[in-house]
Scaffold this active site. Structure first.
Site, PDB file in Angstrom:
ATOM      1  N   ASP A 464       0.866  -1.167   0.000  1.00  0.00           N
ATOM      2  CA  ASP A 464       0.000   0.000   0.000  1.00  0.00           C
ATOM      3  C   ASP A 464       0.909   1.225   0.000  1.00  0.00           C
ATOM      4  O   ASP A 464       2.036   1.177   0.482  1.00  0.00           O
ATOM      5  CB  ASP A 464      -0.897  -0.015   1.232  1.00  0.00           C
ATOM      6  CG  ASP A 464      -1.795   1.202   1.287  1.00  0.00           C
ATOM      7  OD1 ASP A 464      -2.268   1.624   0.223  1.00  0.00           O
ATOM      8  OD2 ASP A 464      -2.002   1.737   2.383  1.00  0.00           O
ATOM      9  N   ASP A 742      -1.805  -0.801   6.241  1.00  0.00           N
ATOM     10  CA  ASP A 742      -2.068  -0.352   7.608  1.00  0.00           C
ATOM     11  C   ASP A 742      -3.519   0.052   7.826  1.00  0.00           C
ATOM     12  O   ASP A 742      -3.898   0.398   8.934  1.00  0.00           O
ATOM     13  CB  ASP A 742      -1.151   0.812   7.988  1.00  0.00           C
ATOM     14  CG  ASP A 742      -1.340   2.021   7.080  1.00  0.00           C
ATOM     15  OD1 ASP A 742      -2.161   1.944   6.145  1.00  0.00           O
ATOM     16  OD2 ASP A 742      -0.674   3.048   7.303  1.00  0.00           O
ATOM     17  N   ASP A 746      -7.149  -2.367   3.474  1.00  0.00           N
ATOM     18  CA  ASP A 746      -6.180  -3.396   3.097  1.00  0.00           C
ATOM     19  C   ASP A 746      -6.527  -4.774   3.665  1.00  0.00           C
ATOM     20  O   ASP A 746      -5.888  -5.762   3.319  1.00  0.00           O
ATOM     21  CB  ASP A 746      -4.776  -3.015   3.583  1.00  0.00           C
ATOM     22  CG  ASP A 746      -4.315  -1.679   3.040  1.00  0.00           C
ATOM     23  OD1 ASP A 746      -4.461  -1.469   1.830  1.00  0.00           O
ATOM     24  OD2 ASP A 746      -3.830  -0.850   3.825  1.00  0.00           O
TER      25      ASP A 746
END
Length: 1013
Positions: A464, A742, A746
């Protein structure tokens, strides 16, 4: 229109002809239910009862969902029960054949009944575990975002002053009862999971047979080894779970809730909220649940943890008709953070019913058999038949010499049980436990030690962007005069003027923290440049200001300078440039005509395409009026542009280079804008493919997705579902995927990946719960270190497995060879178990848990499962098995004319153990743990052999000095032969390799030689 009964039956039969097992859920149509492989009828939805169904469930589909959830558990339990039944039947056959005919049926029945009881207990445990699962959570279909605030409060039976304490407590208790207790594995469940391996049934059957034949001590020893294995792994897993739970508790959200009987909002924990609670939020607060806004004042929210978009989102209590979650400006979602302003909101969903909760359930956790498990299964498939075959050969030899079946069965069972490498699962577990402990000391908390193995095999890392590759905080990166941009550390006097003007246009923070991240970025940039608002204008003092509002699009400050009042403005270029009539050039001030305006717009577009958030800065002299209104924001002089971005972590680029060098492809997958994601990928050096958006991904069919993904380096504007689809396609293509993130957006991809990694202290509780590894020190390079450490495990595991399996095969060869020569087994079951305890426990485990010495992180990153556990391992096993058997056989033959039969067998036993210990110490190099384990095992062997009572218990005889000399001399000599053979074969292996081969297949033998083999 629903299909007719006949059409539905035809569709079912077509699917069945294609090989599918078909389940049908409906409330009527008995003929179709009868055709389905599994018919699930729903009661109460229509008149009558669907008696043709195989199962009847309630009308709400919860029972049907639970039934379908049970399919995988039932399949696993059935396979395990079949394995238990096979072992029980084999044990029954052996017990019936052993001993007199009288009582043979009782002995056989005992084994069958024991296997049946064990299988039934296992099935009952699986059923109880399944029953403890909470009911499926229904989808939220109420359009809270589109309803007026008054209608939302009415539907929730609440008011603007919130719920009374008693009503909130009642709703909380009702919600807990409805959800039920989540199924969390206890220590007993973990023990059973650890014991679920192919060796356990065989060892259990052997222990049972030994006990029936009068060897209860042997059975106890086997049970002790298995229990220690499972217990150590279980303790590690429970410890990691507790550590993760502490992390989650520390990050628990606190909020303020309104109560009718309280004058001010009451502080409570976020997990105590119920639908209908009214909460107060201000800048810096984390949103504790899904809420509908009732009132807002300049409210902007950071929703990057949910959507991946780093831009702040303006919120309003007005109803919204948007379908996408990111566009519902009237809603606040759990896990997001209030950045600016304040608001009042009513809770509409908590726990699993929130948007984060639904996101978490999008993809179940999946785990594929890994390299270590696969290779151990292959080794087990070889060693078990060899052990059984050796026992059969010895039994046949005994029968041919005229012994009865009962007399022949005892030594055969002893050899079979003693030859089974019961330490095999434990070695891998110990290696993974040791690696997990080392990683925890380096900032990577591993939830389950079995994660270590796939972590070492990762060949695709999906990162990410926001908060992972980047710092998650905006920074002033570029300053432009409208034509040319320069980095912050290389400004000219003219571009410094832009920063000074922007600093004057910043809000007054009165020594506190500025609420808006762009304002904080400008202030930090000015501090880095050691700049004050007075730069370029002399003494300057703030007079008045117009605060930023989303509808206004700029922030303006009126200040007093020595030459008069000065109006400074910063804001969105599309708004501010239209209010400019002059601009600053190299030659001074000029008209801001169409050509100048076009040039600046081109510079704005260029900066935006490279991933910057662009602010325009303008100023003009102002009159002596002390008030500031919107009407005065005109006739401005354009000063320049500011490029603000979330910068790459300082160590991210180096970590990505290391990972790429190790053969791991790095993919950026984010919810942010394509240009921003592309700029980050280019800065990291991983832009080796094209950029694709979630919308483009939706146009690719599943059967082509894996092929298309191969050419994509950056995925932007991705929803949680699309991230999970990418991970699923990569795994379907045979890649070993790690996903790092985080945020709650996700979570589906983290759960679906082979290894899910939650990075840093900013990780949401949902991300930590879903992840296999939590990186606690917020460092990207810790991921590279974790992969290197996980790959290092293969080096240690290879040496341990070679010693363990080579030694066990050497025991089998020696026992069979000496048995064929003498007509009897030279070692009984206690001696074989003693050999395994002395060589498989401490020494092999010491090899497995040690960290490889003399290897750099870069060398360890080049390791791989095939390189350590493939042909090289097979070669080492063969060399050690041959030398171990030859040493024992030579010592046994040399001792025959020098002593009694018992002393001869004991000499062979000492040589057998001594050779394996010498090879273990050689493989461990100068590692003090390995050397110490070898010396302790040798001392225990000497104590057992030389102590009269103990020696007799194990079937040994004390040895004279010449017996020890023969045993230890042959052991050392053949251990040296093994070292020389291994080193020479390693050199030959290097010569046979081509230099262009993949890193996982190169330098194998050289690594083995330098490893001290």
């Amino acid at each position: 229109m629903l299909p007719g009964d006949g059409e539905l039956r035809a569709s079912l039969r077509k699917l069945q002809r294609e090989g599918y097992g078909v389940a049908l859920i409906c409330d009527r149509r008995p003929s179709a239910l009868a055709v389905a492989d599994v018919g699930i009828g729903l009661l109460g939805r229509s008149p009558g009862t669907p008696w043709a169904a195989h199962f009847l469930c309630g009308p709400d589909l919860a029972g049907a969902c639970r039934l379908l959830d049970a399919v995988e558990a039932a399949r696993t339990t059935s396979r395990r029960s079949a394995r238990i039944s096979s072992v029980g039947s084999a044990a029954a056959l052996l017990l019936a054949a052993a001993g007199p005919g009288f009582g043979s049926s009782a002995r056989a029945a005992m084994a069958v009944h024991a296997a049946m009881a064990f299988a039934m207990a296992d099935g009952a445990w699986a059923a109880m575990t399944l029953a403890r699962r909470p009911d499926p959570v229904p989808e939220q279909r109420t359009p809270w975002h589109a309803w007026p605030a008054e209608a939302v409060l009415s539907s929730l039976d609440s008011s603007a002053s919130g719920l009374a304490r008693e009503e909130a407590a009642r709703r909380r208790a009702a919600g807990e009862e409805e959800r039920g207790e989540p199924a969390s594995p206890g220590f007993g469940r973990i023990l059973l999971e650890e014991l679920d391996n192919p060796l356990t049934p065989a060892l259990a059957a052997g222990a049972g047979i030994s006990a029936v034949l009068g060897s209860a001590v042997d059975a106890a020893l086997i049970a002790a080894v298995l229990g220690v294995n499972a217990s150590m792994s279980g303790v590690q897993r429970l410890g990691v779970d507790r550590a993760l739970r502490r992390l989650v508790d520390l990050s628990a959200v606190r909020t303020r809730v309104r109560r009718p009987d309280a004058d001010t909002p009451v502080p409570v924990s976020g997990d105590e909220l119920v639908p209908g609670d009214v909460i107060a939020l201000t800048a810096g607060d984390a949103v504790p649940a899904d809420c509908r806004l009732l009132a807002a004042e300049d409210l902007e929210v950071d929703e990057s943890s949910l959507t991946g978009e780093s831009q702040l989102v303006a919120k309003s209590p007005a109803p919204s008709t948007a379908g996408a979650v990111a566009d519902r400006y009237s809603m606040l979602y759990q896990g997001t953070v209030v950045a600016v302003g304040e608001g009042i909101a009513v809770v509409v969903a908590t726990g699993d019913r929130t948007e984060i909760g639904r996101t978490t359930r999008l993809a179940p956790e999946q785990r594929r058999p890994g390299g270590v498990q696969t290779h151990l299964r292959r080794l087990t498939d070889v060693t078990l038949p060899l052990s059984l075959g050796a026992g059969v050969v010895l039994m046949v030899a005994q029968l041919l010499r005229g012994r009865t079946l009962g007399q022949a069965l005892g030594p055969a069972v002893a050899l079979t049980v003693g030859a089974v490498p019961e330490g095999l699962p434990f070695v891998a577990t110990a290696a993974q436990l040791a690696t997990a402990r080392r990683l925890s000391a380096r900032g990577a908390l591993v939830r389950d030690p079995t994660t270590i193995e796939p972590l070492g095999r990762v060949d695709v890392l999906c990162f990410d962007k926001t908060g992972t590759l980047t710092e998650g905080r905006l920074r002033l990166r570029q300053v432009s005069d409208g034509v040319t941009a320069r980095p912050l550390d290389d400004l000219t006097p003219r571009t410094r003027e832009v920063v000074a003007a922007a600093l004057r246009a910043n809000p007054d923070h009165n020594g506190g923290r500025l609420p808006h991240p762009t304002d904080r970025a400008i202030m930090r940039g000015a501090e880095q440049l050691e700049m004050a608002p007075t730069e370029g204008v002399g003494e300057w003092e703030r007079v008045d200001e117009l605060p930023f509002e989303p509808s206004r699009g700029y922030h303006a400050v009126l200040g007093q300078a020595p030459e008069g009042q000065l109006l400074s403005v910063k804001g969105a270029p599309e708004i501010l440039l239209d209010r400019c009539s002059r601009w600053t050039t190299d030659d001074g001030t000029a008209d801001f005509d169409d050509a100048a305006r076009a040039a600046v717009h081109e510079e704005v577009d260029r900066l935006a395409r490279t991933g910057y958030r662009v602010l325009a800065v303008a100023e003009r002299p102002a009159s002596d009026r002390a008030d500031l209104t919107e009407s005065r924001i005109r006739d401005l002089r354009f000063v320049g542009l500011l490029g603000i971005a979330d910068p790459i972590r300082p160590t991210a680029a180096d970590a990505v280079v290391r990972l790429s060098a190790a053969g791991a492809q790095v993919i950026v997958i984010t919810g942010d804008h394509p240009s921003t994601a592309e700029a980050v990928a280019a800065e990291l050096g991983v832009l080796d493919g094209r950029v694709a958006t979630g919308a483009e991904l939706d146009e690719i069919a599943d059967d082509r997705l894996a092929e298309e993904i191969a050419g994509i380096a950056v995925f932007a504007r991705m929803s949680p579902e699309q991230k999970a689809r990418v991970v699923r396609a990569l795994r379907g293509a045979g890649r070993v995927v790690a996903v790092t993130g985080d945020g709650a957006n996700d979570v589906p991809a983290i759960r679906l990946a082979d290894v899910g990694i939650a990075l840093g202290e900013r990780a949401t509780p949902a991300a930590r719960e879903a992840a296999d590894v939590v990186v606690t020190d917020n460092r990207i390079e810790t991921i590279a270190d974790a992969i290197a450490e996980s790959r290092a495990m293969w080096r240690s595991t290879r040496n341990a497995l070679a010693v363990l399996l080579g030694g066990n095969l050497g025991e089998v060869a020696f026992t069979v060879g000496a048995g064929l020569l003498s007509g009897r087994s030279p070692l009984n079951v206690r001696q074989l178990l003693l050999v395994n305890l002395l060589t498989d426990m401490l020494p092999a485990i010491a090899l497995a848990i040690r960290s490889p010495e003399g290897a750099t992180q870069e060398e360890l990153l080049q390791e791989g499962p095939e390189r350590s556990l493939g042909a090289v391992l097979g070669r080492d096993i063969a060399v050690r098995a041959a030398t171990t058997a030859a040493a024992a056989q030579t010592a046994w033959l040399l001792a025959r004319p020098l002593g009694t039969r018992g002393q001869t067998d004991t000499t062979g036993l000492v040589a057998l153990v001594g050779t394996q210990l010498a090879q273990t110490v050689a493989a461990g190099g100068r590692d003090p743990l390995v050397v110490g384990a070898g010396l302790v095992s040798l001392a225990v062997l000497a104590f057992v052999v030389q102590t009269p009572g103990v020696s007799h218990f194990f079937g040994c005889r004390p040895l004279a000095p010449h017996g020890w000399a023969v045993a230890l001399g042959t052991a050392v000599a053949f251990a040296l032969v093994a070292a020389v053979l291994t080193r020479r074969l390693g050199v030959q292996n290097i010569a046979d390799r081509s230099p262009g081969r993949h890193s996982d297949d190169s330098h194998t033998a050289a690594q083995a030689a330098t490893n001290g083999v």
